[in-house]
Structure formats: C-alpha cells, structure tokens
Design a protein around this motif. Sequence first.
Motif, PDB file in Angstrom:
ATOM      1  N   ILE A 158     -28.923  22.279  15.556  1.00 34.61           N
ATOM      2  CA  ILE A 158     -28.438  23.651  15.632  1.00 34.61           C
ATOM      3  C   ILE A 158     -27.533  24.002  14.457  1.00 34.61           C
ATOM      4  N   ASP A 159     -27.141  22.981  13.691  1.00 31.76           N
ATOM      5  CA  ASP A 159     -26.239  23.181  12.558  1.00 31.76           C
ATOM      6  C   ASP A 159     -26.975  23.899  11.428  1.00 31.76           C
ATOM      7  N   PRO A 160     -26.521  25.102  11.022  1.00 30.49           N
ATOM      8  CA  PRO A 160     -27.209  25.831   9.948  1.00 30.49           C
ATOM      9  C   PRO A 160     -27.225  25.080   8.624  1.00 30.49           C
ATOM     10  N   ASP A 161     -26.266  24.181   8.414  1.00 34.03           N
ATOM     11  CA  ASP A 161     -26.232  23.408   7.170  1.00 34.03           C
ATOM     12  C   ASP A 161     -27.317  22.333   7.132  1.00 34.03           C
ATOM     13  N   LEU A 162     -27.893  22.028   8.300  1.00 34.30           N
ATOM     14  CA  LEU A 162     -28.934  21.003   8.362  1.00 34.30           C
ATOM     15  C   LEU A 162     -30.343  21.588   8.386  1.00 34.30           C
ATOM     16  N   ILE A 163     -30.471  22.825   8.824  1.00 37.23           N
ATOM     17  CA  ILE A 163     -31.795  23.432   8.969  1.00 37.23           C
ATOM     18  C   ILE A 163     -32.488  23.478   7.608  1.00 37.23           C
ATOM     19  N   GLY A 164     -33.692  22.931   7.550  1.00 31.74           N
ATOM     20  CA  GLY A 164     -34.469  22.910   6.321  1.00 31.74           C
ATOM     21  C   GLY A 164     -34.201  21.718   5.437  1.00 31.74           C
ATOM     22  N   VAL A 165     -33.162  20.954   5.738  1.00 30.05           N
ATOM     23  CA  VAL A 165     -32.818  19.778   4.924  1.00 30.05           C
ATOM     24  C   VAL A 165     -33.684  18.594   5.357  1.00 30.05           C
ATOM     25  N   PRO A 166     -34.337  17.909   4.415  1.00 27.53           N
ATOM     26  CA  PRO A 166     -35.172  16.755   4.789  1.00 27.53           C
ATOM     27  C   PRO A 166     -34.321  15.567   5.225  1.00 27.53           C
ATOM     28  N   VAL A 167     -34.720  14.946   6.296  1.00 22.63           N
ATOM     29  CA  VAL A 167     -34.112  13.707   6.767  1.00 22.63           C
ATOM     30  C   VAL A 167     -35.250  12.744   7.063  1.00 22.63           C
ATOM     31  N   GLY A 168     -35.257  11.630   6.374  1.00 27.82           N
ATOM     32  CA  GLY A 168     -36.371  10.704   6.540  1.00 27.82           C
ATOM     33  C   GLY A 168     -37.696  11.308   6.118  1.00 27.82           C
ATOM     34  N   GLY A 169     -37.636  12.278   5.199  1.00 26.81           N
ATOM     35  CA  GLY A 169     -38.848  12.911   4.698  1.00 26.81           C
ATOM     36  C   GLY A 169     -39.306  14.114   5.483  1.00 26.81           C
ATOM     37  N   LEU A 170     -38.604  14.452   6.584  1.00 28.44           N
ATOM     38  CA  LEU A 170     -38.974  15.605   7.403  1.00 28.44           C
ATOM     39  C   LEU A 170     -37.869  16.655   7.374  1.00 28.44           C
ATOM     40  N   PRO A 171     -38.229  17.929   7.195  1.00 33.09           N
ATOM     41  CA  PRO A 171     -37.209  18.981   7.252  1.00 33.09           C
ATOM     42  C   PRO A 171     -36.742  19.202   8.688  1.00 33.09           C
ATOM     43  N   VAL A 172     -35.465  19.486   8.841  1.00 31.64           N
ATOM     44  CA  VAL A 172     -34.900  19.726  10.157  1.00 31.64           C
ATOM     45  C   VAL A 172     -35.175  21.163  10.580  1.00 31.64           C
ATOM     46  N   SER A 173     -35.677  21.344  11.794  1.00 33.19           N
ATOM     47  CA  SER A 173     -35.935  22.670  12.350  1.00 33.19           C
ATOM     48  C   SER A 173     -34.837  23.036  13.343  1.00 33.19           C
ATOM     49  N   HIS A 174     -34.744  24.321  13.669  1.00 37.81           N
ATOM     50  CA  HIS A 174     -33.751  24.782  14.632  1.00 37.81           C
ATOM     51  C   HIS A 174     -34.217  24.460  16.044  1.00 37.81           C
ATOM     52  N   ILE A 175     -33.265  24.187  16.934  1.00 32.01           N
ATOM     53  CA  ILE A 175     -33.655  23.804  18.293  1.00 32.01           C
ATOM     54  C   ILE A 175     -34.396  24.928  19.020  1.00 32.01           C
ATOM     55  N   ASP A 176     -34.203  26.172  18.593  1.00 29.63           N
ATOM     56  CA  ASP A 176     -34.942  27.267  19.222  1.00 29.63           C
ATOM     57  C   ASP A 176     -36.443  27.151  18.976  1.00 29.63           C
ATOM     58  N   ASP A 177     -36.812  26.400  17.933  1.00 29.31           N
ATOM     59  CA  ASP A 177     -38.231  26.241  17.586  1.00 29.31           C
ATOM     60  C   ASP A 177     -38.870  25.047  18.278  1.00 29.31           C
ATOM     61  N   ILE A 178     -38.124  24.351  19.125  1.00 28.08           N
ATOM     62  CA  ILE A 178     -38.652  23.139  19.762  1.00 28.08           C
ATOM     63  C   ILE A 178     -39.965  23.385  20.507  1.00 28.08           C
ATOM     64  N   PRO A 179     -40.066  24.383  21.378  1.00 25.01           N
ATOM     65  CA  PRO A 179     -41.322  24.547  22.128  1.00 25.01           C
ATOM     66  C   PRO A 179     -42.533  24.756  21.234  1.00 25.01           C
ATOM     67  N   VAL A 180     -42.393  25.610  20.223  1.00 25.87           N
ATOM     68  CA  VAL A 180     -43.525  25.926  19.350  1.00 25.87           C
ATOM     69  C   VAL A 180     -43.900  24.725  18.487  1.00 25.87           C
TER      70      VAL A 180
END
Length: 272
Positions: A158-180
């Motif tokens: 949920i941290d805006p500073d993390l959204i879109g930042v790659p971690v382990g090669g994957l970008p972090v998405s917002h928790i609101d996008d979890i279902p989709v």
Amino acid sequence: MVAQRGRRNGAKRTRSEAAPDADNAPTAEMPAVTENGTDPEIRARSIPEAAVARLAVYLRVLSAMADQGATTVSSEELSTAAGVNSAKLRKDLSYLGSYGTRGVGYDVAVLVGHIERTLGLTRQHRVAVVGIGNLGHALANYGGFPGRGFPVEALFDIDPDLIGVPVGGLPVSHIDDIPVVCAERGISIGVIATPPPAAQSVCDRLVAGGVQCILNFAPVVLQVPEHVEVRKVDLAVELQILSFHVARRADGEANGRVIDEGSVAGNGVVVP
C-alpha cells in the motif's frame, strides 16, 4: 504452524487450534499411487495432516540424497535423516502404496515421484506476496521457491513509494489491484506479510481474486470461506514453544543435579 479452515456455503468462521500432530487427526484427501507409479483406480485416500507434513520432510531429505547420488534408501536411514521412527515412516509411506523391497529398501527416484504427486507438486503453484516490508522483501527475493514449483508471480503493498518498484524482478502493485492481478495471473497461493490490522482485508481481496490457499504471517486468525485453506505462521508462538522446552530441560537438569548431590529428588522427596 497452525492450520485453519473455512466454512461451507460461503459463510466464514475462524479456527485457531494448533495443527494436529496425531495420525488420527483431520485428514487431507490425497490420490494413492502404486509402487510403479500407476493405479488404474486412482482413488482418493485419506492421509492424516500430520503425515502430510512429514511427507514434505521426507521429500526434502530424499531430494538431498538424490543430489548426492543415492539410488536406494532403507527405512531406517530415511527415518533417521527425517527425525522420525522407522515404524511411523513406513506407515506414512504406505498411504502412497509404497512399501519398499525387503533387503533393498526404497528406490529414491520412485519415492520422490510418489511424494511429489501426492503433494500436488507435479505442477507449479503461482504465489503472490502481500506486504513488502522486511519479511516480504526476503520472500520475494528467495530463490528457492521457483525451483520447488512455487514461482512468485505478484507483489502487493500500500506504500506509494513502493508501487511500481521492482523487487526480485517483479514490480510491486497496489493492494487494491489484488483481485484483478491474481485472477489474471492464475495465483493459487497468497502470502500475507502485512501488519495485523490489514491482514483480513488483504485476505478478502486474495479470495476475491480466486486464491485458494493462504500462508499467513500476520498474528491474527483470518475468516475465510470453506474452500480456502489457511496456514498460519506465528514466529512468536514458535519461540514461546521453544522457550517451554528450554525451561523444562533446565528444570530437569537442576533436579537431576540435586538428586546427584543426594539431597532431594525431582518430585521433592528426600533421598536417603
């Protein structure tokens, strides 16, 4: 770890009992296989959950043996390496229809195949990690998951500073996008590594995205539908259990020293 199940007909419930450690505890439905890996009937056989947990340990031990070039293993060797008695091991393996050969033991490669099929490891299970703090970062970067059939395919925070930042090669998405995202990527296992207040909300989103299994590191009991399986990992509880064993051993050693000194037995009775 703590096992938690849901409730039928879409209702929810919570369960906080410790995972069973007896062989007559609640069971998991697993397919039986014969010694040659085939069974024309392929009927479901009930395996105690405690035995399922031990099968995972046997698989880890057998895989290490195979890497070292072992082709066969006796029940005594395998039970010693796995930390269980040989009678219990033979009973566990009998659930698979695998009984070994007298004087030879078990074929390591065949037994690995049997256990992998029983544990559902013949296909990959895509994983999503929610909560990219210290624990989430470690899980996202752990290289051992993909090789064991559990590739991490989605990360959420949920941290805006993390959204879109790659971690382990994957970008972090917002928790609101979890279902989709979970539905699109076919996520079957969700890992919750969030603070306690956010855990239930995250769990609901994962379930809405079709996730059927959840590994929960948050120290809360989740409410889930009947079809969702939850495993709870509470490190504080595990440490408290270890503390109990340390204290018990310390008390035993103290009592033993008193007995050796010829004064008082462990039950408080004076030794002549």
